[in-house]
Design a protein around this motif. Structure first.
Motif, PDB file in Angstrom:
ATOM      1  N   LEU A  57      20.301  11.678 -31.064  1.00 60.59           N
ATOM      2  CA  LEU A  57      19.148  11.290 -31.874  1.00 60.59           C
ATOM      3  C   LEU A  57      18.152  12.429 -32.064  1.00 60.59           C
ATOM      4  O   LEU A  57      17.380  12.424 -33.024  1.00 60.59           O
ATOM      5  N   MET A  58      18.154  13.404 -31.149  1.00 56.54           N
ATOM      6  CA  MET A  58      17.278  14.561 -31.281  1.00 56.54           C
ATOM      7  C   MET A  58      17.839  15.672 -30.413  1.00 56.54           C
ATOM      8  O   MET A  58      18.309  15.424 -29.298  1.00 56.54           O
ATOM      9  N   ALA A  59      17.797  16.896 -30.926  1.00 57.38           N
ATOM     10  CA  ALA A  59      18.325  18.025 -30.165  1.00 57.38           C
ATOM     11  C   ALA A  59      17.722  19.325 -30.677  1.00 57.38           C
ATOM     12  O   ALA A  59      17.384  19.452 -31.859  1.00 57.38           O
ATOM     13  N   ALA A  60      17.600  20.295 -29.762  1.00 55.60           N
ATOM     14  CA  ALA A  60      17.140  21.631 -30.127  1.00 55.60           C
ATOM     15  C   ALA A  60      17.408  22.574 -28.958  1.00 55.60           C
ATOM     16  O   ALA A  60      17.352  22.151 -27.793  1.00 55.60           O
ATOM     17  N   PRO A  61      17.669  23.842 -29.232  1.00 56.68           N
ATOM     18  CA  PRO A  61      17.781  24.827 -28.160  1.00 56.68           C
ATOM     19  C   PRO A  61      16.395  25.172 -27.624  1.00 56.68           C
ATOM     20  O   PRO A  61      15.448  25.358 -28.400  1.00 56.68           O
ATOM     21  N   VAL A  62      16.264  25.256 -26.316  1.00 59.10           N
ATOM     22  CA  VAL A  62      14.952  25.510 -25.709  1.00 59.10           C
ATOM     23  C   VAL A  62      15.090  26.538 -24.594  1.00 59.10           C
ATOM     24  O   VAL A  62      16.163  26.732 -24.022  1.00 59.10           O
ATOM     25  N   GLY A  63      13.977  27.182 -24.293  1.00 58.11           N
ATOM     26  CA  GLY A  63      13.935  28.140 -23.197  1.00 58.11           C
ATOM     27  C   GLY A  63      12.508  28.530 -22.892  1.00 58.11           C
ATOM     28  O   GLY A  63      11.570  28.116 -23.577  1.00 58.11           O
ATOM     29  N   ARG A  64      12.343  29.314 -21.843  1.00 54.75           N
ATOM     30  CA  ARG A  64      11.023  29.827 -21.467  1.00 54.75           C
ATOM     31  C   ARG A  64      10.785  31.153 -22.180  1.00 54.75           C
ATOM     32  O   ARG A  64      11.624  32.040 -22.146  1.00 54.75           O
ATOM     33  N   ARG A  65       9.624  31.284 -22.825  1.00 58.60           N
ATOM     34  CA  ARG A  65       9.309  32.552 -23.471  1.00 58.60           C
ATOM     35  C   ARG A  65       7.798  32.713 -23.579  1.00 58.60           C
ATOM     36  O   ARG A  65       7.049  31.738 -23.485  1.00 58.60           O
ATOM     37  N   GLU A  66       7.363  33.949 -23.767  1.00 60.18           N
ATOM     38  CA  GLU A  66       5.941  34.214 -23.916  1.00 60.18           C
ATOM     39  C   GLU A  66       5.461  33.668 -25.251  1.00 60.18           C
ATOM     40  O   GLU A  66       6.051  33.927 -26.293  1.00 60.18           O
ATOM     41  N   LEU A  67       4.361  32.913 -25.180  1.00 64.13           N
ATOM     42  CA  LEU A  67       3.800  32.327 -26.391  1.00 64.13           C
ATOM     43  C   LEU A  67       3.134  33.398 -27.247  1.00 64.13           C
ATOM     44  O   LEU A  67       3.305  33.448 -28.460  1.00 64.13           O
ATOM     45  N   GLY A  68       2.354  34.248 -26.596  1.00 66.53           N
ATOM     46  CA  GLY A  68       1.696  35.359 -27.270  1.00 66.53           C
ATOM     47  C   GLY A  68       1.888  36.622 -26.470  1.00 66.53           C
ATOM     48  O   GLY A  68       2.988  37.149 -26.356  1.00 66.53           O
ATOM     49  N   PHE A  69       0.807  37.101 -25.843  1.00 65.35           N
ATOM     50  CA  PHE A  69       0.895  38.290 -25.007  1.00 65.35           C
ATOM     51  C   PHE A  69       1.100  37.971 -23.530  1.00 65.35           C
ATOM     52  O   PHE A  69       1.696  38.749 -22.797  1.00 65.35           O
ATOM     53  N   VAL A  70       0.589  36.815 -23.086  1.00 68.85           N
ATOM     54  CA  VAL A  70       0.514  36.557 -21.657  1.00 68.85           C
ATOM     55  C   VAL A  70       1.182  35.245 -21.257  1.00 68.85           C
ATOM     56  O   VAL A  70       2.035  35.214 -20.368  1.00 68.85           O
ATOM     57  N   LEU A  71       0.795  34.162 -21.899  1.00 66.75           N
ATOM     58  CA  LEU A  71       1.149  32.823 -21.441  1.00 66.75           C
ATOM     59  C   LEU A  71       2.599  32.472 -21.758  1.00 66.75           C
ATOM     60  O   LEU A  71       3.078  32.712 -22.863  1.00 66.75           O
ATOM     61  N   LYS A  72       3.289  31.892 -20.788  1.00 68.28           N
ATOM     62  CA  LYS A  72       4.647  31.409 -20.998  1.00 68.28           C
ATOM     63  C   LYS A  72       4.614  29.928 -21.347  1.00 68.28           C
ATOM     64  O   LYS A  72       3.815  29.171 -20.816  1.00 68.28           O
ATOM     65  N   ALA A  73       5.516  29.542 -22.234  1.00 71.98           N
ATOM     66  CA  ALA A  73       5.628  28.145 -22.644  1.00 71.98           C
ATOM     67  C   ALA A  73       7.091  27.783 -22.785  1.00 71.98           C
ATOM     68  O   ALA A  73       7.958  28.657 -22.924  1.00 71.98           O
ATOM     69  N   ALA A  74       7.359  26.489 -22.723  1.00 71.67           N
ATOM     70  CA  ALA A  74       8.682  25.999 -23.091  1.00 71.67           C
ATOM     71  C   ALA A  74       8.738  25.974 -24.611  1.00 71.67           C
ATOM     72  O   ALA A  74       7.882  25.374 -25.255  1.00 71.67           O
ATOM     73  N   SER A  75       9.725  26.641 -25.195  1.00 72.80           N
ATOM     74  CA  SER A  75       9.728  26.805 -26.647  1.00 72.80           C
ATOM     75  C   SER A  75      11.079  26.497 -27.242  1.00 72.80           C
ATOM     76  O   SER A  75      12.124  26.778 -26.644  1.00 72.80           O
ATOM     77  N   LEU A  76      11.073  25.915 -28.449  1.00 70.97           N
ATOM     78  CA  LEU A  76      12.299  25.827 -29.211  1.00 70.97           C
ATOM     79  C   LEU A  76      12.720  27.244 -29.571  1.00 70.97           C
ATOM     80  O   LEU A  76      11.856  28.093 -29.861  1.00 70.97           O
ATOM     81  N   TRP A  77      14.019  27.522 -29.553  1.00 70.39           N
ATOM     82  CA  TRP A  77      14.513  28.895 -29.632  1.00 70.39           C
ATOM     83  C   TRP A  77      14.704  29.364 -31.066  1.00 70.39           C
ATOM     84  O   TRP A  77      15.808  29.631 -31.531  1.00 70.39           O
ATOM     85  N   ALA A  78      13.588  29.485 -31.801  1.00 75.33           N
ATOM     86  CA  ALA A  78      13.607  30.076 -33.134  1.00 75.33           C
ATOM     87  C   ALA A  78      13.369  31.569 -32.983  1.00 75.33           C
ATOM     88  O   ALA A  78      12.453  31.983 -32.272  1.00 75.33           O
ATOM     89  N   THR A  79      14.194  32.394 -33.640  1.00 73.31           N
ATOM     90  CA  THR A  79      14.125  33.843 -33.480  1.00 73.31           C
ATOM     91  C   THR A  79      14.019  34.528 -34.833  1.00 73.31           C
ATOM     92  O   THR A  79      14.028  33.882 -35.880  1.00 73.31           O
ATOM     93  N   GLU A  80      13.969  35.863 -34.796  1.00 73.37           N
ATOM     94  CA  GLU A  80      13.908  36.621 -36.041  1.00 73.37           C
ATOM     95  C   GLU A  80      15.177  36.442 -36.874  1.00 73.37           C
ATOM     96  O   GLU A  80      15.167  36.671 -38.087  1.00 73.37           O
ATOM     97  N   TYR A  81      16.286  36.045 -36.272  1.00 74.84           N
ATOM     98  CA  TYR A  81      17.508  35.793 -37.021  1.00 74.84           C
ATOM     99  C   TYR A  81      17.511  34.407 -37.663  1.00 74.84           C
ATOM    100  O   TYR A  81      18.390  34.116 -38.485  1.00 74.84           O
ATOM    101  N   GLY A  82      16.572  33.571 -37.277  1.00 76.68           N
ATOM    102  CA  GLY A  82      16.465  32.236 -37.854  1.00 76.68           C
ATOM    103  C   GLY A  82      15.074  31.686 -37.613  1.00 76.68           C
ATOM    104  O   GLY A  82      14.882  30.824 -36.757  1.00 76.68           O
ATOM    105  N   PRO A  83      14.063  32.176 -38.358  1.00 78.33           N
ATOM    106  CA  PRO A  83      12.668  31.769 -38.126  1.00 78.33           C
ATOM    107  C   PRO A  83      12.345  30.378 -38.660  1.00 78.33           C
ATOM    108  O   PRO A  83      11.549  30.217 -39.579  1.00 78.33           O
ATOM    109  N   LEU A  84      13.003  29.387 -38.073  1.00 72.95           N
ATOM    110  CA  LEU A  84      12.782  28.001 -38.474  1.00 72.95           C
ATOM    111  C   LEU A  84      12.938  27.133 -37.234  1.00 72.95           C
ATOM    112  O   LEU A  84      14.025  27.048 -36.663  1.00 72.95           O
ATOM    113  N   GLY A  85      11.835  26.505 -36.800  1.00 72.82           N
ATOM    114  CA  GLY A  85      11.845  25.759 -35.542  1.00 72.82           C
ATOM    115  C   GLY A  85      11.915  24.256 -35.724  1.00 72.82           C
ATOM    116  O   GLY A  85      11.366  23.517 -34.902  1.00 72.82           O
ATOM    117  N   VAL A  86      12.583  23.782 -36.754  1.00 70.05           N
ATOM    118  CA  VAL A  86      12.703  22.338 -36.988  1.00 70.05           C
ATOM    119  C   VAL A  86      13.746  21.761 -36.032  1.00 70.05           C
ATOM    120  O   VAL A  86      14.917  22.142 -36.092  1.00 70.05           O
TER     121      VAL A  86
END
Length: 383
Positions: free
Chosen positions: A82-111
């Motif tokens: 019913l819902m799915a997305a790739p996720v991982g830990r990454r820096e939100l900006g310069f400092v803070l880490k967040a759990a994020s959907l894995w949208a990258t420069e090869y696919g800049p779309l986080g839907v």
């Protein structure tokens, strides 16, 4: 199933018709769930070719993205996702880490992939699942089109959602609106100029505009790889052929998508050789402009712009395509004058618990600082 695929945790809701369970698996080893994943990708509320198996599996296998997991909400009675997305830990900006959907420069779309029939509780359950999975109480949905059905579901179903960053990039619509956008881009002045450039190119050899899909796209994609590597991306080391792993990923992904009718390559060919090519991923009735390359020896003839306008015209003539996303950075000097539609996108931050609420405010500041620096860098590069 073995290993991580067998580590699902159930979360039963009161509604017996919608018994949801959380699930996590290695996206490179989906096992028997590959069919459910592919089915969800095919019928998601909003299409995202970068979160489906044809793209994500080879991308993660060949680029070595460690720690990325596929978070899933499924119906425990039917097994349907019913819902799915790739996720991982990454820096939100310069400092803070967040759990994020894995949208990258090869696919800049986080839907995220969301089934149309998913219950209202699905997005909230998914957000909590991602927070537990990563051990972080702040969940980010980056590169999310803010007027999409998926964004509406998230903002309605998850308490305390905040828009941390907002920007606008080029897109195009279908139908009459798309035709009007195309007319605004392909003005009388531009038509005359391009006709002049075409005549000058025809003096050098036979000029063709080609659109290829399915099995025909595979040999042409090899030409695209060579064309991209011959230009500034190759010199800078950012072409797909610059690294064996990105070349392997791209070839595998294009072959898989071509087999399912999910790729189209539009190009300008002079004397049988490509001088400009645009690779589009087709998903859910939308055309995503993934990669473009041109022969810099012919830069004075604007081959990239001509290929882009040709691709737009092809998409408008295809009744199965309802619009497109340029995937370009805001303010792109070549794309924005040609793609006349605009799409607002941003990063949604979802706080899980009191710690997440505190991090949400800090995260917005961190992301704002990082995006501000990016804008300055782009301005300097344009100058």
């Amino acid at each position: 199933m073995t290993g991580e695929q067998a580590q699902g945790t159930r979360n039963h809701l009161e509604d017996p018709l919608a018994v949801l369970e959380t699930w996590v698996c290695d996206p490179c080893l989906p096992g028997g769930d590959l069919g459910h994943w592919r089915e969800l990708a095919d019928r998601s509320l909003d299409p995202n070719p970068f979160f489906g198996p044809d793209f994500l599996m080879p991308f993660l296998e060949d680029t070595g993205r460690k720690g990325v997991r596929l978070a899933v909400i499924r119906d425990s009675q039917t097994g349907r996702w019913l819902m799915a997305a790739p996720v991982g830990r990454r820096e939100l900006g310069f400092v803070l880490k967040a759990a994020s959907l894995w949208a990258t420069e090869y696919g800049p779309l986080g839907v995220p992939l969301i089934a149309p029939e998913a219950p209202a509780e699905t997005c909230g359950l998914f957000t909590g699942h991602v927070a537990r999975l990563t051990g972080l109480p702040l969940v980010a949905f980056p590169y999310l089109p803010l007027n999409s059905l998926s964004a509406g579901r998230i903002m309605e179903g998850v308490p305390g959602v905040r828009i941390a960053h907002e920007a606008v990039r080029a897109s195009h619509d279908g139908g009459e609106l798309g035709a009007a956008q195309f007319a605004g881009a392909y003005t009388v002045r531009r038509r005359k100029e391009f006709a002049r450039l075409i005549r000058r190119l025809e003096d050098k050899g036979r000029l063709e505009f080609r659109s290829l899909s399915g099995a025909e796209a595979l040999p042409v994609f090899e030409q695209f790889l060579q064309l991209e590597a011959s230009g500034w991306k190759g010199a800078r080391g950012s072409a797909l052929l610059s690294h064996p792993e990105t070349a392997r990923f791209a070839r595998t992904m294009i072959a898989s998508r071509a087999e399912r009718g999910g790729v189209r390559i539009d190009g300008v060919f002079l004397a049988g050789e490509p001088i400009a090519m645009l690779v589009l991923l087709i998903e859910g009735g939308r055309a995503f402009s993934w990669k473009i390359a041109y022969d810099e020896a012919y830069a004075r003839y604007s081959p990239g712009a001509q290929a882009t306008l040709f691709a737009l015209e092809r998409s408008l003539a295809d009744p199965s395509i309802t619009g497109g996303d340029s995937l370009a950075v805001p303010g792109h000097k070549m794309i924005e004058p040609l793609w006349r539609g605009r799409m607002s996108y941003g990063t949604l931050l979802c706080a899980v618990g009191p710690a997440g609420t505190l991090m949400c405010g800090l995260g917005r500041l961190d992301l704002a600082a990082e995006q501000g620096l990016r804008r300055v860098a782009r301005k300097l590069l344009r100058r």
